[in-house]
Enzyme design. Sequence first.
Site, PDB file in Angstrom:
ATOM      1  N   HIS A  58       1.681   5.014   4.196  1.00 28.72           N
ATOM      2  CA  HIS A  58       0.936   5.521   3.275  1.00 28.72           C
ATOM      3  C   HIS A  58       1.243   6.883   2.983  1.00 28.72           C
ATOM      4  CE1 HIS A  58      -2.556   2.444   4.170  1.00 28.72           C
ATOM      5  NE2 HIS A  58      -1.362   1.918   3.928  1.00 28.72           N
TER       6      HIS A  58
ATOM      7  N   SER B  28       0.785  -1.261   0.087  1.00 28.86           N
ATOM      8  CA  SER B  28      -0.092   0.157  -0.083  1.00 28.86           C
ATOM      9  C   SER B  28       0.842   1.180   0.122  1.00 28.86           C
ATOM     10  CB  SER B  28      -0.940   0.030   1.160  1.00 28.86           C
ATOM     11  OG  SER B  28      -0.470  -0.326   2.351  1.00 28.86           O
TER      12      SER B  28
END
Length: 282
Positions: A256, A204
Amino acid sequence: MIKLITLNNPRMAQSFIDYMASRQIDIQMNIEEGDQCSLWLVDEQHWVEAESELKQFLHSPHDRKYQAASWHVAETRRPQFSYASPSLFSLIKAKAGPVTLFVMLVCGGIFALQLFGFNQQVFSALHFPALAGQQWQLWRWFSHALLHFSVLHIAFNLLWWWQLGGDIERRLGSMKVLQIFLISAALSGAGQYWVEGANFGGLSGVVYALVGYLWILGWRAPELGLTMPKSLIGFMLVWLILGFVQPFMAIANSAHLAGLLSGLLLGMLDIGRLKASHQKHQ
């Protein structure tokens, strides 16, 4: 072959062909100028019968026996063409390049090992460098991005990697998407380790780098054709913010954020060069 007649109604001609086919006599039709079509008898030995049947047909072309023959032939006639549905792999391959596909396959293979009971061994071998001396095990700076811990986790990440990474690889080449993967994996991993330690994994952080890269290119250089819909950018940003404020799920929020920032930075560094290259090839 012997020419039987020329007609100006191909549908009517096909009705006669179907009727003769039901009698095991082969008639072929050739399209000529306008609506004209000619009927040809393939086997000359059936000439007398074909001529006799043709006279009856011309006298009463709408007779029920001709309609019945057309229905029968239509039901028994086999299609001349068959169309194969594309396989799932061919659909995936059409969107992605070799680097995108390779990362997907490696992630899938590692996840399979984890499912078969090697979860601890796999994590120990691939996690971000945390112990003394592991910082020199260079693969660990990137391999943590290949780890996933649930079906939903890997499905979500690989879908975005395939979509966004595939777009970049097809437009800018394999080396570019590989560069983004390596740099963002290292930076997002370092960011997450600095905040919460080495107990994390997943693609991610790299996905958010792809989002940032496409975001800045679509904003500053839309002529390159590498854009991302504003609705999807909004969704990813909202998801990023929710990750920081919700208390229920363990999400690598720092990875992230670091990934997004690294993608934005890489995009800003590439804009000038990509614009110049685009203008040169116009």
